[in-house]
Design a protein around this motif. Structure first.
Motif, PDB file in Angstrom:
ATOM      1  N   LEU A  71     -15.677  22.838  26.267  1.00  0.00           N
ATOM      2  CA  LEU A  71     -16.747  22.327  26.320  1.00  0.00           C
ATOM      3  C   LEU A  71     -18.115  22.306  25.652  1.00  0.00           C
ATOM      4  O   LEU A  71     -17.750  23.854  24.864  1.00  0.00           O
ATOM      5  CB  LEU A  71     -17.164  23.022  27.953  1.00  0.00           C
ATOM      6  CG  LEU A  71     -16.456  22.554  28.950  1.00  0.00           C
ATOM      7  CD1 LEU A  71     -16.846  22.489  30.136  1.00  0.00           C
ATOM      8  CD2 LEU A  71     -15.805  20.643  29.128  1.00  0.00           C
ATOM      9  N   PRO A  72     -18.989  21.326  25.122  1.00  0.00           N
ATOM     10  CA  PRO A  72     -17.896  20.329  25.235  1.00  0.00           C
ATOM     11  C   PRO A  72     -17.010  19.311  24.914  1.00  0.00           C
ATOM     12  O   PRO A  72     -16.580  20.254  23.791  1.00  0.00           O
ATOM     13  CB  PRO A  72     -19.399  19.623  24.757  1.00  0.00           C
ATOM     14  CG  PRO A  72     -19.775  20.422  23.670  1.00  0.00           C
ATOM     15  CD  PRO A  72     -19.644  21.483  23.915  1.00  0.00           C
ATOM     16  N   SER A 105      -5.756  30.923  36.590  1.00  0.00           N
ATOM     17  CA  SER A 105      -5.155  30.228  35.391  1.00  0.00           C
ATOM     18  C   SER A 105      -5.273  28.238  34.917  1.00  0.00           C
ATOM     19  O   SER A 105      -4.922  28.718  34.659  1.00  0.00           O
ATOM     20  CB  SER A 105      -3.525  29.554  36.599  1.00  0.00           C
ATOM     21  OG  SER A 105      -3.383  29.142  37.327  1.00  0.00           O
ATOM     22  N   ILE A 106      -6.194  28.122  35.905  1.00  0.00           N
ATOM     23  CA  ILE A 106      -7.195  27.220  35.443  1.00  0.00           C
ATOM     24  C   ILE A 106      -8.504  28.291  34.711  1.00  0.00           C
ATOM     25  O   ILE A 106      -9.168  28.072  34.817  1.00  0.00           O
ATOM     26  CB  ILE A 106      -7.694  26.983  36.735  1.00  0.00           C
ATOM     27  CG1 ILE A 106      -6.289  25.733  37.530  1.00  0.00           C
ATOM     28  CG2 ILE A 106      -8.306  25.071  36.257  1.00  0.00           C
ATOM     29  CD1 ILE A 106      -5.471  25.258  37.046  1.00  0.00           C
ATOM     30  N   GLY A 107      -7.496  27.775  33.369  1.00  0.00           N
ATOM     31  CA  GLY A 107      -8.638  28.670  32.614  1.00  0.00           C
ATOM     32  C   GLY A 107     -10.398  27.624  32.090  1.00  0.00           C
ATOM     33  O   GLY A 107     -11.090  28.152  31.968  1.00  0.00           O
ATOM     34  N   THR A 108     -10.673  26.116  32.266  1.00  0.00           N
ATOM     35  CA  THR A 108     -11.053  25.803  32.229  1.00  0.00           C
ATOM     36  C   THR A 108     -11.939  24.517  33.507  1.00  0.00           C
ATOM     37  O   THR A 108     -11.207  23.888  33.743  1.00  0.00           O
ATOM     38  CB  THR A 108     -12.021  24.846  30.931  1.00  0.00           C
ATOM     39  OG1 THR A 108     -11.354  25.466  29.746  1.00  0.00           O
ATOM     40  CG2 THR A 108     -13.067  23.691  31.319  1.00  0.00           C
ATOM     41  N   ARG A 142     -21.988  13.256  31.264  1.00  0.00           N
ATOM     42  CA  ARG A 142     -22.512  13.481  30.340  1.00  0.00           C
ATOM     43  C   ARG A 142     -22.727  15.539  30.067  1.00  0.00           C
ATOM     44  O   ARG A 142     -22.965  16.020  28.945  1.00  0.00           O
ATOM     45  CB  ARG A 142     -24.340  13.568  30.704  1.00  0.00           C
ATOM     46  CG  ARG A 142     -24.951  12.215  30.694  1.00  0.00           C
ATOM     47  CD  ARG A 142     -26.586  12.023  31.277  1.00  0.00           C
ATOM     48  NE  ARG A 142     -26.524  12.667  32.361  1.00  0.00           N
ATOM     49  CZ  ARG A 142     -26.539  12.073  33.133  1.00  0.00           C
ATOM     50  NH1 ARG A 142     -26.288  10.970  32.989  1.00  0.00           N
ATOM     51  NH2 ARG A 142     -27.211  12.066  34.635  1.00  0.00           N
ATOM     52  N   ALA A 143     -22.621  16.155  31.085  1.00  0.00           N
ATOM     53  CA  ALA A 143     -22.227  17.833  30.708  1.00  0.00           C
ATOM     54  C   ALA A 143     -21.074  17.226  29.779  1.00  0.00           C
ATOM     55  O   ALA A 143     -20.321  18.640  29.188  1.00  0.00           O
ATOM     56  CB  ALA A 143     -21.831  18.452  32.180  1.00  0.00           C
ATOM     57  N   LEU A 144     -19.827  16.947  30.682  1.00  0.00           N
ATOM     58  CA  LEU A 144     -18.977  17.086  29.347  1.00  0.00           C
ATOM     59  C   LEU A 144     -18.424  16.852  27.913  1.00  0.00           C
ATOM     60  O   LEU A 144     -17.970  17.458  27.340  1.00  0.00           O
ATOM     61  CB  LEU A 144     -17.163  16.466  30.674  1.00  0.00           C
ATOM     62  CG  LEU A 144     -17.342  16.803  31.717  1.00  0.00           C
ATOM     63  CD1 LEU A 144     -15.811  15.305  31.526  1.00  0.00           C
ATOM     64  CD2 LEU A 144     -16.135  17.907  31.681  1.00  0.00           C
ATOM     65  N   TYR A 145     -19.327  15.601  27.908  1.00  0.00           N
ATOM     66  CA  TYR A 145     -20.069  15.854  26.151  1.00  0.00           C
ATOM     67  C   TYR A 145     -21.185  15.708  25.542  1.00  0.00           C
ATOM     68  O   TYR A 145     -21.712  15.613  24.557  1.00  0.00           O
ATOM     69  CB  TYR A 145     -19.919  13.800  25.932  1.00  0.00           C
ATOM     70  CG  TYR A 145     -18.212  13.637  26.157  1.00  0.00           C
ATOM     71  CD1 TYR A 145     -17.647  13.457  25.056  1.00  0.00           C
ATOM     72  CD2 TYR A 145     -17.813  12.899  27.095  1.00  0.00           C
ATOM     73  CE1 TYR A 145     -16.956  13.781  24.975  1.00  0.00           C
ATOM     74  CE2 TYR A 145     -16.582  12.636  27.550  1.00  0.00           C
ATOM     75  CZ  TYR A 145     -15.517  12.569  25.896  1.00  0.00           C
ATOM     76  OH  TYR A 145     -14.308  12.325  26.137  1.00  0.00           O
ATOM     77  N   GLY A 146     -21.097  16.854  26.156  1.00  0.00           N
ATOM     78  CA  GLY A 146     -22.740  17.754  25.637  1.00  0.00           C
ATOM     79  C   GLY A 146     -24.079  17.219  25.975  1.00  0.00           C
ATOM     80  O   GLY A 146     -24.662  17.893  25.043  1.00  0.00           O
ATOM     81  N   GLU A 147     -24.198  16.471  26.089  1.00  0.00           N
ATOM     82  CA  GLU A 147     -25.831  16.153  26.133  1.00  0.00           C
ATOM     83  C   GLU A 147     -27.107  16.485  27.082  1.00  0.00           C
ATOM     84  O   GLU A 147     -27.820  16.893  27.249  1.00  0.00           O
ATOM     85  CB  GLU A 147     -25.694  14.693  26.840  1.00  0.00           C
ATOM     86  CG  GLU A 147     -24.946  13.567  26.527  1.00  0.00           C
ATOM     87  CD  GLU A 147     -25.099  12.466  27.128  1.00  0.00           C
ATOM     88  OE1 GLU A 147     -26.153  11.284  28.004  1.00  0.00           O
ATOM     89  OE2 GLU A 147     -24.321  11.345  26.657  1.00  0.00           O
ATOM     90  N   ILE A 207     -22.202  21.629  14.071  1.00  0.00           N
ATOM     91  CA  ILE A 207     -22.824  20.743  15.323  1.00  0.00           C
ATOM     92  C   ILE A 207     -21.857  20.523  16.387  1.00  0.00           C
ATOM     93  O   ILE A 207     -22.183  20.239  17.061  1.00  0.00           O
ATOM     94  CB  ILE A 207     -23.179  19.936  14.300  1.00  0.00           C
ATOM     95  CG1 ILE A 207     -24.145  20.122  13.178  1.00  0.00           C
ATOM     96  CG2 ILE A 207     -23.429  18.081  15.387  1.00  0.00           C
ATOM     97  CD1 ILE A 207     -25.324  20.328  13.293  1.00  0.00           C
ATOM     98  N   GLU A 208     -20.167  20.360  16.023  1.00  0.00           N
ATOM     99  CA  GLU A 208     -19.499  20.404  16.954  1.00  0.00           C
ATOM    100  C   GLU A 208     -19.791  21.063  18.372  1.00  0.00           C
ATOM    101  O   GLU A 208     -19.200  20.436  19.090  1.00  0.00           O
ATOM    102  CB  GLU A 208     -18.016  20.241  16.904  1.00  0.00           C
ATOM    103  CG  GLU A 208     -17.246  18.696  15.170  1.00  0.00           C
ATOM    104  CD  GLU A 208     -16.025  19.023  15.111  1.00  0.00           C
ATOM    105  OE1 GLU A 208     -15.336  18.939  16.178  1.00  0.00           O
ATOM    106  OE2 GLU A 208     -15.645  19.348  14.014  1.00  0.00           O
ATOM    107  N   GLU A 209     -20.299  21.643  18.026  1.00  0.00           N
ATOM    108  CA  GLU A 209     -20.064  23.139  18.520  1.00  0.00           C
ATOM    109  C   GLU A 209     -21.576  23.923  19.015  1.00  0.00           C
ATOM    110  O   GLU A 209     -22.097  23.998  20.023  1.00  0.00           O
ATOM    111  CB  GLU A 209     -19.638  24.420  18.702  1.00  0.00           C
ATOM    112  CG  GLU A 209     -18.088  24.158  18.328  1.00  0.00           C
ATOM    113  CD  GLU A 209     -17.608  26.199  18.300  1.00  0.00           C
ATOM    114  OE1 GLU A 209     -16.413  25.704  18.682  1.00  0.00           O
ATOM    115  OE2 GLU A 209     -17.903  26.911  17.467  1.00  0.00           O
ATOM    116  N   SER A 210     -22.908  22.557  19.363  1.00  0.00           N
ATOM    117  CA  SER A 210     -23.862  23.408  18.740  1.00  0.00           C
ATOM    118  C   SER A 210     -24.532  23.124  20.121  1.00  0.00           C
ATOM    119  O   SER A 210     -25.285  24.066  20.099  1.00  0.00           O
ATOM    120  CB  SER A 210     -25.084  21.778  17.812  1.00  0.00           C
ATOM    121  OG  SER A 210     -24.355  20.985  18.089  1.00  0.00           O
TER     122      SER A 210
END
Length: 924
Positions: A391-392, A545-548, A565-570, A720-723
């Protein structure tokens, strides 16, 4: 005859009128029927329960309530009708109108925000809306404690399993309702939070806890809410109680529960409302007449009969017969009457009842409430684990990769556009059993597909990621060939579960897919797995065992929009698990202490290579892990003081984390910080960061500290991809991240087909700009002076290293007619020594790369032309060295826009953060 209070109308001495005020009834249909009119006019019914089967819209509800109150007024009722409604939010809303009525999170969702003030604001907003349509009693707050949270159908309707937290949020909601002018009703006394469903032949759930156990847990929120003096009514549950202290079949029919426990022990003197007496187990045990008499003698003041007119008339007949036979004392009736009238006087008047505010008020407050709704849902979204750092999704899934969404077989929630659209499509009128009867039967095919509920989630995910999304449902039939085929295709799999503990097929399916993804990953395939619980958060809370694993606490459209929005980092999800799980997690984290040691190259280099490989496997391909090695971080420069630190397992020699620091000419920098993906969220990164900052701040003459460094150029800043996630983390550990400097890496992917921009050579010639190429430190004094004047110390060291590499690096200089230096750039041959420090130059996987590194051009009117000229000369050098690709590294701010016209594309972008040492005074 017993007398009522002097404030009461003499009318109440007519027992028929008094009985009518003790009844709370509903009916089927969206219009006033002859039956409900008859109950109000002829039987003096004083209270109405509205449910989803009565309500189509805010406008229709307003008119319906006004008509009901007008009937009562014309029939001579001294006080308006009590109009009661379930509007708990989450999945329990009787009134749904997306144009005027806002959707808010469930009680547990609100508690997940960790903000009791927000609970108050949401409750007040909800109450204001339903009050506008004429409702004056809200059946809330829910005060149950989920003592056995994982297996209770009440689920997210309750705050959680902690009695004090349930009290805190319950009272906040209570105050919100009251401050909006509504009467309140706590529920479900004595508790629906730990029911045993295997205790009786009539399938009546039972409470098996002793009164002492109940007093220490389940009764705490009820006791605290009563103590506020603001709770007008209490809803008495229909469950059984079997323990050494008490043995009753139905709590709402037992004097031990209502009069003894609620009134005498807890001191409640408000209105007690019985569970609906139309329940099958009660009818089979007592019959409606007997049940009604028992409910009154137990101490209930309002007897609930939901909708069946014949049963309602039978209950009225039973009450009259009970009074005539002396089973019910008249004083008992008048005691209830006083309580009901007191509640009516507090929450309504004829002026308010006949003139509800309606759409005029709702249209004014709707924009404000929409913003509150969005804020509440965003704050409720909870990331329980993200061990795989998925995530995101923007950082772990490329646009061209496929995503698979798997959603379960579920019914739509009443507060749902899916429900409304199905109704309209089939011209279904709200009657005949609502969502629990005819509707489910008629719409079974549409609902059971699962797509009617989660279709919009899939569409929103696809729109947001601008990429391909596969979506199908799963059922109790388990993992089918179609699922297996789609899983093989997709790079990321998102599974939605809804109460998997009570729907075992969901748990089994999810674990099966998780195992399949693990096996496929072991063969080198990318199979990211994200599991989202959209109802109970306990589905996989304890299953590592469910990591995310994320939780939304309901699956209304508004909740799903916040989820995307949370999944895509908004925004960065900050919600937390309810009750004791939140507390236990904090305790565990606070106890984590990690020994941070100095990095030992001989001891740790091999383990650092292994850590970098693990990072490469779990990151997006564009991030620079895959070509990094341990030696990348060792500069061995006399001008740079470097110190690196690790968290390690001294027994296995494995590295759990690594941080690299550099100091040069008064500038301290963190050049990289890594944590093993399997060891995240354990404060390893925090421990490393604290040690690194202490090392930097201990140095004399330090002028600034920087997050990101150009040499080595692994991380010039936060990717930026992890910003969003990374920036939030660095902000939490103390950095001021508000004003970053953007640094980009660009590339021409195919030099063989590249041609220089038309007119560029002529422009350079007209401006009398010339270029030359130098190598060797002996020729580089003017270059180093230029770079020192216009760039940071780490860039100076980058140039110094390039000048020392006589055979594979050179410096292109831009000069004026008087030979003054205008700008510089480093040019590298394929396989240069700089490739060891700038991973993007590494040629291990994709042919030969030439480099154009760190163009230094002062800001003048010629800056853009000079930059293009330097880069143009660099590309020519790369082509001359037979490079397949040109890498342009360390481009500042928005300069990449100038270079895009030359055919360069952004490969990576970073945010460099700089703070003063004084900002870290608490660590220095």
């Amino acid at each position: 005859m017993a007398k009522v209070d002097s404030e009461s109308d003499p009318l109440w001495e007519d027992m028929d009128w008094a009985i009518g005020q003790m009844l709370l009834m509903g009916w089927d249909g969206t219009e006033v029927t002859p039956q409900i009119r008859n109950l109000i006019e002829k039987h003096h019914l004083g209270s109405i329960l509205l449910t989803a089967k009565n309500l189509k819209s805010a406008e229709q509800t307003t008119e319906l309530v006004r008509e009901l109150q007008t009937i009562a007024h014309n029939a001579g009722h001294p006080y308006p009708l009590l109009i009661a409604l379930d509007q708990e939010n989450g999945g329990v809303n009787s009134l749904f109108d997306e144009d005027y009525i806002c959707q808010f999170p469930s009680a547990m969702g609100i508690a997940a925000t960790g903000n009791p003030k927000l609970a108050y604001e949401v409750a007040k907003a909800t109450a204001t809306e339903v009050s506008a349509v004429g409702v004056n009693v809200i059946l809330g707050p829910v005060l149950d404690v989920l003592t056995n949270a994982r297996h209770q159908p009440l689920g997210v309707r309750a705050v959680g399993d902690d009695p004090q937290e349930a009290s805190q949020y319950g009272i906040a909601a209570l105050n919100g309702y009251k401050d909006a002018g509504l009467a309140t009703c706590g529920k479900h006394f004595p508790s629906y939070g730990n029911l045993n469903f295997m205790g009786t032949s009539l399938d009546m759930p039972i409470i098996t806890q002793t009164l002492e156990e109940l007093s220490l847990s389940a009764l705490v929120p009820f006791r605290n809410a009563i103590a506020t003096g603001r709770l007008d009514a209490m809803f008495i549950g229909g469950c059984g109680i079997q323990n050494p202290d008490m043995n009753v079949m139905h709590a709402c029919l037992a004097g031990e529960v209502v009069d003894d426990l609620l009134r005498n022990e807890l001191g409640f003197d408000g209105v007690a409302i019985s569970e609906c007496l139309e329940m099958e187990s009660l009818i089979q045990e007592y019959g409606v007449k007997g049940g009604t008499i028992n409910a009154v003698t137990a101490g209930n003041d309002l007897i609930l009969l939901c909708r069946a007119h014949d049963v309602q008339l039978e209950a009225i007949s039973g009450l009259k017969l009970g009074i005539e036979d002396g089973m019910i004392e008249k004083e008992r009736v008048y005691t209830s009457l006083r309580r009901v009238l007191r509640m009516k006087r507090a929450c309504t008047s004829w002026q308010a009842a006949l003139n509800p505010a309606g759409l005029s008020l709702l249209s004014q407050i709707h924009p404000i409430h929409l913003e509150l709704s969005r804020q509440a849902y965003d704050l409720s979204i909870t990331v329980v684990r993200d061990n795989d750092s998925l995530l995101p999704l923007t950082q772990s899934l490329l646009q061209e990769e496929e995503m698979l969404l798997l959603t379960p077989l579920v019914k739509p929630l009443p507060a749902s556009k899916a429900t409304k659209s199905m109704m309209e499509k089939n011209n279904f009128k709200n009657g005949g059993g609502g969502l629990h009867g005819q509707f489910i039967h008629q719409e079974r095919g549409a609902i059971m597909s699962g797509e009617g509920v989660f279709r919009e989630l899939g569409r929103t995910l696809a729109r947001t990621r601008h990429g391909k999304l596969l979506h199908t449902s799963y059922t109790a039939n388990g993992l089918r060939p179609v699922h297996e085929n789609l899983i093989h295709r997709a790079s990321a799999i998102v599974i939605v579960t809804a109460d998997a503990h009570r729907n075992g097929y969901q748990s089994g399916f999810t674990k099966h897919v998780a195992m399949m993804c693990q096996l496929l990953r072991s063969t080198g395939q990318k199979k990211s797995l994200v599991v989202i619980a959209v109802s109970s958060p306990y589905d996989f809370a304890m299953d590592k065992s469910i990591g995310t694993y994320l939780c939304t606490f309901d699956f209304t459209e508004t909740a799903m929009a916040s989820l995307v929005r949370a999944l895509y980092g908004e925004f960065i999800p900050t919600g937390s698990m309810p009750g004791t799980m939140r507390k236990s997690k904090k305790v565990i984290k606070n106890r984590r202490q990690w020994l941070v040691e100095n990095y030992d190259r001989e001891r740790d280099a091999q383990a650092l290579d292994g850590l970098l490989e693990a990072l490469a496997r779990t990151s997006t391909p564009s991030l620079p892990y895959s070509t990094c090695r341990a030696h990348t971080f060792n500069l061995f420069s006399p001008n740079v003081e470097e110190a690196h630190f690790v968290v390690r397992n001294s027994s296995t020699q494995a590295l759990y984390g690594f941080v690299a620091t550099y100091i040069s000419k008064g500038q301290g920098a963190i050049g990289a910080i890594f944590v093993d993906p399997a060891k995240r969220n354990l404060f390893i990164g925090t421990s490393l960061h604290r040690r690194a900052m202490k090392a930097l701040l201990s140095k004399k003459g330090l002028k600034k500290v920087q997050l990101g460094v150009s040499f080595p150029g692994v991380f010039p800043g936060i990717p930026i991809e992890e910003s969003r996630g990374a920036k939030a983390w660095f902000g939490n550990v103390g950095w001021d991240v508000q004003f970053p400097r953007r640094i980009s890496n660009l590339a021409i992917k195919d030099l063989s087909s590249w041609s220089f921009p038309e007119g560029l050579p002529q422009s350079l010639q007209r401006n009398q700009i010339t270029f030359d190429l130098i190598t060797g430190l002996e020729n580089g004094e003017s270059v180093l002076n230029h770079v020192t004047a216009h760039a940071q110390p780490d860039v100076v060291e980058l140039y110094r290293h390039a000048l020392q590499s006589n055979h594979d690096c050179g410096i292109v200089r831009a000069k004026s007619t008087n030979e003054s230096l205008l700008g510089t750039v480093i040019v590298t041959k394929p396989g240069s020594s700089l490739a060891a420090y700038i991973p993007l130059l590494n040629t291990a996987t994709e042919g030969s790369f030439g480099g154009i590194i760190a163009p230094i051009v002062p800001t003048t009117s010629q800056s853009a032309l000079l930059l293009q000229g330097l880069v143009f000369m660099g590309v020519r050098q790369n082509k001359g060295h037979k490079s397949a690709k040109s890498i342009l590294s360390w481009v500042l701010d928005d300069a990449y826009e100038t270079l895009a016209t030359m055919g360069f594309e952004v490969q990576q972008a970073f945010d460099e953060i700089t703070n003063s040492p004084e900002h870290w005074s608490d660590l220095s």
